[in-house]
Design a protein around this motif. Structure first.
Motif, PDB file in Angstrom:
ATOM      1  N   GLN A 180       0.817  -1.198   0.000  1.00 23.71           N
ATOM      2  CA  GLN A 180       0.000   0.000   0.000  1.00 23.71           C
ATOM      3  C   GLN A 180       0.863   1.266   0.000  1.00 23.71           C
ATOM      4  OE1 GLN A 180      -3.285  -0.220  -0.219  1.00 23.71           O
ATOM      5  NE2 GLN A 180      -3.143  -2.465  -0.220  1.00 23.71           N
ATOM      6  N   ASP A 181       2.208   1.144   0.201  1.00 27.55           N
ATOM      7  CA  ASP A 181       3.071   2.306   0.358  1.00 27.55           C
ATOM      8  C   ASP A 181       3.511   2.831  -1.005  1.00 27.55           C
ATOM      9  OD1 ASP A 181       4.288   4.181   1.877  1.00 27.55           O
ATOM     10  OD2 ASP A 181       6.134   3.027   2.216  1.00 27.55           O
ATOM     11  N   VAL A 182       4.053   4.076  -1.023  1.00 28.77           N
ATOM     12  CA  VAL A 182       4.569   4.663  -2.249  1.00 28.77           C
ATOM     13  C   VAL A 182       5.926   4.074  -2.565  1.00 28.77           C
ATOM     14  CG1 VAL A 182       3.305   6.822  -1.956  1.00 28.77           C
ATOM     15  CG2 VAL A 182       5.560   6.552  -0.922  1.00 28.77           C
ATOM     16  N   ILE A 183       6.419   4.378  -3.798  1.00 29.57           N
ATOM     17  CA  ILE A 183       7.725   3.860  -4.208  1.00 29.57           C
ATOM     18  C   ILE A 183       8.816   4.614  -3.473  1.00 29.57           C
ATOM     19  CG2 ILE A 183       9.272   3.489  -6.185  1.00 29.57           C
ATOM     20  CD1 ILE A 183       6.786   3.425  -7.953  1.00 29.57           C
ATOM     21  N   ARG A 184       9.796   3.868  -2.938  1.00 28.49           N
ATOM     22  CA  ARG A 184      10.882   4.460  -2.151  1.00 28.49           C
ATOM     23  C   ARG A 184      12.196   4.439  -2.923  1.00 28.49           C
ATOM     24  NH1 ARG A 184       8.403   7.010   2.215  1.00 28.49           N
ATOM     25  NH2 ARG A 184       6.528   5.804   2.664  1.00 28.49           N
ATOM     26  N   CYS A 185      13.140   5.239  -2.454  1.00 26.30           N
ATOM     27  CA  CYS A 185      14.484   5.332  -3.037  1.00 26.30           C
ATOM     28  C   CYS A 185      15.200   3.991  -2.886  1.00 26.30           C
ATOM     29  CB  CYS A 185      15.274   6.443  -2.339  1.00 26.30           C
ATOM     30  SG  CYS A 185      17.005   6.545  -2.867  1.00 26.30           S
ATOM     31  N   ASP A 186      15.881   3.549  -3.993  1.00 31.69           N
ATOM     32  CA  ASP A 186      16.580   2.270  -3.955  1.00 31.69           C
ATOM     33  C   ASP A 186      17.844   2.316  -3.096  1.00 31.69           C
ATOM     34  OD1 ASP A 186      14.723   1.046  -5.570  1.00 31.69           O
ATOM     35  OD2 ASP A 186      15.814   1.479  -7.431  1.00 31.69           O
ATOM     36  N   LEU A 187      18.372   3.545  -2.785  1.00 31.37           N
ATOM     37  CA  LEU A 187      19.598   3.635  -1.984  1.00 31.37           C
ATOM     38  C   LEU A 187      19.292   3.722  -0.492  1.00 31.37           C
ATOM     39  CD1 LEU A 187      21.956   5.972  -4.111  1.00 31.37           C
ATOM     40  CD2 LEU A 187      21.817   3.481  -4.014  1.00 31.37           C
ATOM     41  N   GLU A 192      16.226   3.700   0.859  1.00 31.24           N
ATOM     42  CA  GLU A 192      15.062   2.848   1.120  1.00 31.24           C
ATOM     43  C   GLU A 192      14.072   3.480   2.088  1.00 31.24           C
ATOM     44  OE1 GLU A 192      16.418  -0.940   2.419  1.00 31.24           O
ATOM     45  OE2 GLU A 192      17.255  -1.499   0.478  1.00 31.24           O
ATOM     46  N   THR A 193      14.171   4.830   2.243  1.00 26.78           N
ATOM     47  CA  THR A 193      13.279   5.523   3.176  1.00 26.78           C
ATOM     48  C   THR A 193      12.507   6.635   2.481  1.00 26.78           C
ATOM     49  OG1 THR A 193      14.781   5.057   4.992  1.00 26.78           O
ATOM     50  CG2 THR A 193      13.140   6.785   5.356  1.00 26.78           C
ATOM     51  N   ALA A 194      13.240   7.499   1.814  1.00 26.93           N
ATOM     52  CA  ALA A 194      12.618   8.666   1.200  1.00 26.93           C
ATOM     53  C   ALA A 194      11.805   8.258  -0.023  1.00 26.93           C
ATOM     54  CB  ALA A 194      13.685   9.676   0.809  1.00 26.93           C
ATOM     55  N   VAL A 195      10.820   9.129  -0.333  1.00 25.01           N
ATOM     56  CA  VAL A 195       9.987   8.890  -1.501  1.00 25.01           C
ATOM     57  C   VAL A 195      10.811   9.142  -2.756  1.00 25.01           C
ATOM     58  CG1 VAL A 195       7.917   9.612  -2.762  1.00 25.01           C
ATOM     59  CG2 VAL A 195       7.903   9.509  -0.251  1.00 25.01           C
ATOM     60  N   VAL A 196      10.643   8.289  -3.775  1.00 29.18           N
ATOM     61  CA  VAL A 196      11.418   8.431  -5.002  1.00 29.18           C
ATOM     62  C   VAL A 196      11.004   9.692  -5.744  1.00 29.18           C
ATOM     63  CG1 VAL A 196       9.833   7.087  -6.424  1.00 29.18           C
ATOM     64  CG2 VAL A 196      12.232   7.220  -7.048  1.00 29.18           C
ATOM     65  N   GLN A 197      12.012  10.437  -6.243  1.00 28.18           N
ATOM     66  CA  GLN A 197      11.769  11.662  -7.008  1.00 28.18           C
ATOM     67  C   GLN A 197      12.498  11.649  -8.341  1.00 28.18           C
ATOM     68  OE1 GLN A 197      13.196  13.912  -3.619  1.00 28.18           O
ATOM     69  NE2 GLN A 197      11.272  15.099  -3.613  1.00 28.18           N
ATOM     70  N   MET A 198      13.627  10.924  -8.394  1.00 30.59           N
ATOM     71  CA  MET A 198      14.463  10.896  -9.584  1.00 30.59           C
ATOM     72  C   MET A 198      14.662   9.441 -10.058  1.00 30.59           C
ATOM     73  SD  MET A 198      14.890  14.159  -9.622  1.00 30.59           S
ATOM     74  CE  MET A 198      16.101  14.431 -10.926  1.00 30.59           C
ATOM     75  N   HIS A 199      15.217   9.354 -11.277  1.00 30.58           N
ATOM     76  CA  HIS A 199      15.463   8.020 -11.846  1.00 30.58           C
ATOM     77  C   HIS A 199      16.704   8.077 -12.726  1.00 30.58           C
ATOM     78  CE1 HIS A 199      14.513   4.037 -13.448  1.00 30.58           C
ATOM     79  NE2 HIS A 199      14.843   4.516 -14.650  1.00 30.58           N
ATOM     80  N   CYS A 200      17.618   7.115 -12.572  1.00 32.89           N
ATOM     81  CA  CYS A 200      18.810   7.038 -13.408  1.00 32.89           C
ATOM     82  C   CYS A 200      18.481   6.125 -14.588  1.00 32.89           C
ATOM     83  CB  CYS A 200      20.007   6.503 -12.625  1.00 32.89           C
ATOM     84  SG  CYS A 200      21.491   6.350 -13.655  1.00 32.89           S
ATOM     85  N   ASP A 201      18.361   6.728 -15.770  1.00 29.87           N
ATOM     86  CA  ASP A 201      18.022   5.964 -16.969  1.00 29.87           C
ATOM     87  C   ASP A 201      19.175   5.058 -17.399  1.00 29.87           C
ATOM     88  OD1 ASP A 201      15.409   6.190 -17.635  1.00 29.87           O
ATOM     89  OD2 ASP A 201      15.649   7.932 -18.943  1.00 29.87           O
ATOM     90  N   THR A 202      20.385   5.364 -16.905  1.00 28.77           N
ATOM     91  CA  THR A 202      21.534   4.542 -17.274  1.00 28.77           C
ATOM     92  C   THR A 202      21.565   3.260 -16.457  1.00 28.77           C
ATOM     93  OG1 THR A 202      22.774   6.560 -17.773  1.00 28.77           O
ATOM     94  CG2 THR A 202      24.047   4.511 -17.551  1.00 28.77           C
ATOM     95  N   CYS A 203      21.333   3.408 -15.165  1.00 26.36           N
ATOM     96  CA  CYS A 203      21.401   2.247 -14.263  1.00 26.36           C
ATOM     97  C   CYS A 203      20.038   1.683 -13.909  1.00 26.36           C
ATOM     98  CB  CYS A 203      22.121   2.642 -12.971  1.00 26.36           C
ATOM     99  SG  CYS A 203      23.758   3.331 -13.215  1.00 26.36           S
ATOM    100  N   LEU A 204      18.972   2.397 -14.307  1.00 21.06           N
ATOM    101  CA  LEU A 204      17.603   1.971 -13.993  1.00 21.06           C
ATOM    102  C   LEU A 204      17.401   1.881 -12.483  1.00 21.06           C
ATOM    103  CD1 LEU A 204      17.135  -0.842 -16.692  1.00 21.06           C
ATOM    104  CD2 LEU A 204      16.626   1.601 -16.887  1.00 21.06           C
ATOM    105  N   VAL A 205      17.877   2.937 -11.775  1.00 18.39           N
ATOM    106  CA  VAL A 205      17.781   2.992 -10.322  1.00 18.39           C
ATOM    107  C   VAL A 205      16.863   4.135  -9.941  1.00 18.39           C
ATOM    108  CG1 VAL A 205      19.062   3.396  -8.171  1.00 18.39           C
ATOM    109  CG2 VAL A 205      20.052   1.986  -9.981  1.00 18.39           C
ATOM    110  N   ASN A 206      15.965   3.907  -8.952  1.00 21.79           N
ATOM    111  CA  ASN A 206      15.089   4.945  -8.420  1.00 21.79           C
ATOM    112  C   ASN A 206      15.821   5.672  -7.287  1.00 21.79           C
ATOM    113  OD1 ASN A 206      13.001   4.186 -10.152  1.00 21.79           O
ATOM    114  ND2 ASN A 206      12.284   2.619  -8.706  1.00 21.79           N
ATOM    115  N   LEU A 207      15.742   7.035  -7.288  1.00 19.96           N
ATOM    116  CA  LEU A 207      16.514   7.826  -6.314  1.00 19.96           C
ATOM    117  C   LEU A 207      15.658   8.924  -5.716  1.00 19.96           C
ATOM    118  CD1 LEU A 207      19.669   8.307  -8.596  1.00 19.96           C
ATOM    119  CD2 LEU A 207      19.498   6.723  -6.668  1.00 19.96           C
ATOM    120  N   CYS A 208      16.013   9.319  -4.467  1.00 20.55           N
ATOM    121  CA  CYS A 208      15.488  10.566  -3.925  1.00 20.55           C
ATOM    122  C   CYS A 208      16.516  11.659  -4.238  1.00 20.55           C
ATOM    123  CB  CYS A 208      15.236  10.458  -2.428  1.00 20.55           C
ATOM    124  SG  CYS A 208      16.744  10.177  -1.455  1.00 20.55           S
ATOM    125  N   LYS A 209      16.152  12.931  -4.088  1.00 20.34           N
ATOM    126  CA  LYS A 209      17.080  14.008  -4.451  1.00 20.34           C
ATOM    127  C   LYS A 209      18.342  13.959  -3.611  1.00 20.34           C
ATOM    128  CE  LYS A 209      13.831  17.341  -6.429  1.00 20.34           C
ATOM    129  NZ  LYS A 209      13.246  18.703  -6.335  1.00 20.34           N
TER     130      LYS A 209
END
Length: 564
Positions: free
Chosen positions: A8-15, A17-34
Motif C-alpha cells: 500500500q506504500d509509495v515507491i521508495r528510493c533504492d539507496l 530505502e526511506t525517502a519517496v522516489v523523485q528521480m530516476h537514473c536511466d543509465t542504471c535503472l535505479v530509483n533515487l530521492c534528491k
C-alpha cells in the motif's frame, strides 16, 4: 506499516530505502530521492549517468555484460555464433569475418517474436487449454455420475433379487405349512380312531372281568366278547416328508444369472483436440451436439397407412416419409397430415425388399424378384445394378454417396457389396480367419437390413444369425450383438429393420419382442424402446434424431422422440 514491504506504500528510493522516489537514473535503472542523487553519480564505478525526474524516466536499454571481457557492455550481436559481443570481442580473431548486427536490432526482432508467441499463447493456446481442462472436468463429473448410476442400478437390481428371493422363500414356507397341516390332520384323525378302539377294548376287558367274578350265571351267559373285531389291527400310516433340495450356489453361475459388467476401457487420441481459433475453416466438419437418451421415450405422431402389412420406412425429409409393403408399391406420406402424397410401382412389377433415400433426395429400392437395384428420379425409375446369381435385400446410401447392398444366394453366405454408381468397389463376406460374417440363405425366408453408422461402420441386421453384425469401413469385424436379457416378452431376439443416429447409436427393430434395441457404437446395450409397438419392422431416423417405426401388424408408422 513497513515502507519496504507494504504493497500500500509509495515507491521508495533504492539507496536509502526511506525517502519517496523523485528521480530516476536511466543509465542504471535505479530509483533515487534528491538527497541520494549526488552519492549515486559520485561512485567510482559509475559515470555518464542520465538522471531525470521519475515521471520522465525512459526505458534506456541495459546492455548485457560481456562474458569474456570484464565490465564491457555488449552492443553488437554475432549472428554466426548467436551471442552478444562487445567492442573488444570484435577486435579478436574469434569473430573475424562473421556477420554482425547491432544488438538493438536483434532485440527488436526478439521482441517481435516474443510478442507473436505471447499472442498465440494468450489468444489460442491458453483458451484452448482452458477449454480442454473444462472438457476433462466435465467428463470427470459425468464419469462420477455415470459410475454412481451404475452402482445404483446394481444396488436396485440386488434389491429386486432380494424381493424375489423373499417372495420365493415365503411361497416355499407357505407350501411347507400347508403340507404339514394336511399330514397332521390325517395323523390326528387316525389317532382319534385308534383311541376310540382302545377305549372300546378296555370296556370289553371290564365286561369280561365282571362276568368272571359274578355268581349270577344268567349274566355270565349274556357276555360275549368281540375279540374278532379287534384282531385286525389298524393300518399303519407312513407319511413321507417333503425335502428341500437347494441348488448349489456356484459363484460364477450366480454372477451370470445376476448380471455381468462389461469391461471398461479408454483410448488416447493424439489429435483428439483442435486449437481454438477465431476463424472457422469452411471445409472443417462440425461434430453433432451431445444428446442424452430419454428415460421414457414418447410417441409424437402416429401415421395410418393403407397397407395390409407395412414393412419399410425411409425419411425423405423431416416432413415426408417413403413406405412399402411386401409387394410392388412405394408410397410417400406427409408426416404432419398423415396423407398419401404419391405412389410408385416397381419397374418390373415384382415385390421389393428394401428402400433408402440418397443424399440428393432420390429413392432407391431393391427388387428381389428382378435381381436389380433401382433409383427413382422425378418419378422415373432407372436401373442402377443388375445381379446374376444373387438377389438384393437391404440397401442404404452412405455419407460418401456410395450404395451398400446386402445380397443373398441360396446356400451361400450373404455378402455386402459397395457400389459407386453401378461399379462394384468392395465386397465384404468373410472375416480374417475365412469364416463367413453373415448367415446363409435357405428355403426359409431370412431378413437382411443394412445401415452405415456415423463412424462409417457397416451395420447389418442378420435374421438368419439372430444378430446385428458390425464391421468397420474396411470390412473387418468389430462385434456381433445377439440381444440383451431380459427382453420385454422373453422371446428370441429377431432383428429386422436397422438404422443409426447422430450419436452413432445403432437401433434395430425386434418384432418378436415388440421393441427397438439401442446399442452404442461398440455394441454395448443401452435401452429398449417399447412405446406400445406392435411387430416393429422398418426403421429410419430424421435429421433431428426422431425415430420412425413401421409396424407390419397395425400398418402404422410411429414417430418417437427418444433423445434430448
Amino acid at each position: 506499516m513497513d515502507p519496504r514491504t507494504s504493497a500500500q506504500d509509495v515507491i521508495r528510493c533504492d539507496l536509502c530505502e526511506t525517502a519517496v522516489v523523485q528521480m530516476h537514473c536511466d543509465t542504471c535503472l535505479v530509483n533515487l530521492c534528491k538527497a541520494c542523487v549526488g552519492e549515486h553519480i559520485s561512485t567510482g564505478e559509475t559515470k555518464d549517468h542520465e538522471v531525470v525526474k521519475f515521471q520522465d524516466r525512459k526505458s534506456t536499454p541495459l546492455y548485457p555484460e560481456c562474458k569474456h571481457h570484464n565490465k564491457q557492455q555488449c552492443t553488437m550481436y554475432c549472428k554466426q555464433c548467436d551471442v552478444p559481443v562487445c567492442t573488444k570481442c570484435l577486435t579478436s580473431d574469434q569473430h573475424l569475418g562473421h556477420k554482425l548486427s547491432e544488438i538493438l536490432q536483434i532485440v527488436e526482432d526478439k521482441k517481435n517474436k516474443i510478442i507473436k508467441d505471447q499472442t498465440e499463447l494468450k489468444e489460442k493456446i491458453y483458451p484452448t487449454y482452458q477449454d480442454i481442462a473444462s472438457d476433462v472436468q466435465n467428463r470427470v463429473s459425468q464419469l462420477k455420475k455415470e459410475y454412481g448410476d451404475l452402482s445404483t442400478a446394481i444396488t436396485k437390481h440386488g434389491e429386486d433379487w432380494h424381493r424375489e428371493i423373499d417372495k420365493l422363500v415365503k411361497k416355499l414356507k407357505a407350501e411347507v405349512d400347508k403340507m404339514k397341516n394336511t399330514q397332521l390332520q390325517t395323523l390326528q384323525k387316525h389317532l382319534d380312531e385308534i383311541n376310540k378302539k382302545v377305549s372300546d377294548i378296555k370296556d370289553e376287558i371290564n365286561s369280561a372281568e365282571m362276568a368272571i367274578d359274578t355268581n349270577d350265571l344268567s349274566k355270565l351267559f349274556s357276555v360275549t366278547l368281540k375279540v374278532h373285531k379287534y384282531r385286525n389291527l389298524p393300518q399303519k400310516l407312513t407319511l413321507s416328508l417333503p425335502k428341500f433340495i437347494p441348488e448349489k450356489i456356484h459363484g460364477e453361475k450366480l454372477s451370470k444369472l445376476f448380471g455381468t459388467l462389461s469391461s471398461s476401457s479408454w483410448t488416447s487420441e493424439e489429435h483428439g483436440y483442435s486449437m481454438k481459433t477465431t476463424q472457422k475453416s469452411p471445409e472443417a466438419g462440425s461434430s453433432p451436439p451431445v444428446k442424452q437418451l430419454l428415460d421414457e421415450p414418447e410417441t409424437v405422431t402416429t401415421i395410418d397407412t393403407e397397407y395390409g402389412q407395412l414393412y419399410n420406412v425411409a425419411c425423405l425429409s423431416d416432413k415426408e416419409i417413403w413406405t412399402t409393403e411386401n409387394d410392388n408399391t412405394m408410397k410417400l406420406y406427409s408426416i404432419n397430415q398423415g396423407s398419401l402424397l404419391k405412389s410408385i410401382i416397381t419397374k418390373s412389377g415384382g415385390w421389393l425388399s428394401d428402400i433408402a433415400v440418397t443424399k440428393s433426395g432420390d429413392l432407391v429400392y431393391t427388387d428381389h424378384i428382378d435381381r436389380t437395384v433401382n433409383i427413382v428420379k422425378n418419378e422415373k425409375i432407372e436401373e442402377v445394378i443388375r445381379l446374376q446369381n444373387w438377389r438384393p435385400r437391404g440397401v442404404c446410401s452412405t455419407s460418401s454417396g456410395d450404395l451398400l447392398v446386402i445380397m443373398e444366394s441360396l446356400r451361400k453366405p450373404a455378402k455386402v457389396v459397395r457400389y459407386s454408381g453401378s461399379t462394384e468397389k468392395q465386397t465384404i463376406q468373410f472375416d480374417d480367419k475365412g469364416k463367413s460374417l453373415y448367415s446363409s440363405a435357405s428355403y426359409r425366408y431370412i431378413t437382411y437390413y443394412i445401415a452405415e453408422n456415423r463412424n462409417l461402420d457397416i451395420c447389418v441386421s442378420d435374421g438368419g444369425a439372430k444378430a446385428v453384425v458390425v464391421v468397420n469401413q474396411a470390412g473387418k469385424l468389430r462385434f456381433k450383438y445377439t440381444g440383451h436379457t431380459p427382453v420385454p416378452k422373453n422371446e428370441t431376439f429377431n432383428p429386422v429393420g436397422i438404422t443409426t443416429d447422430s450419436q452413432s447409436h445403432i437401433l434395430t427393430a425386434d418384432d418378436n419382442n415388440d421393441c427397438v434395441h439401442i446399442i452404442d457404437q461398440d455394441g454395448q446395450f443401452l435401452c429398449y424402446i417399447e412405446c406400445g409397438l406392435s411387430k416393429p419392422y422398418g426403421l429410419c431416423i430424421d435429421t433431428i434424431d426422431n425415430l420412425f417405426v413401421a409396424q407390419w401388424r397395425s400398418s402404422q408408422v410411429k414417430k418417437i422422440k427418444y433423445m434430448y
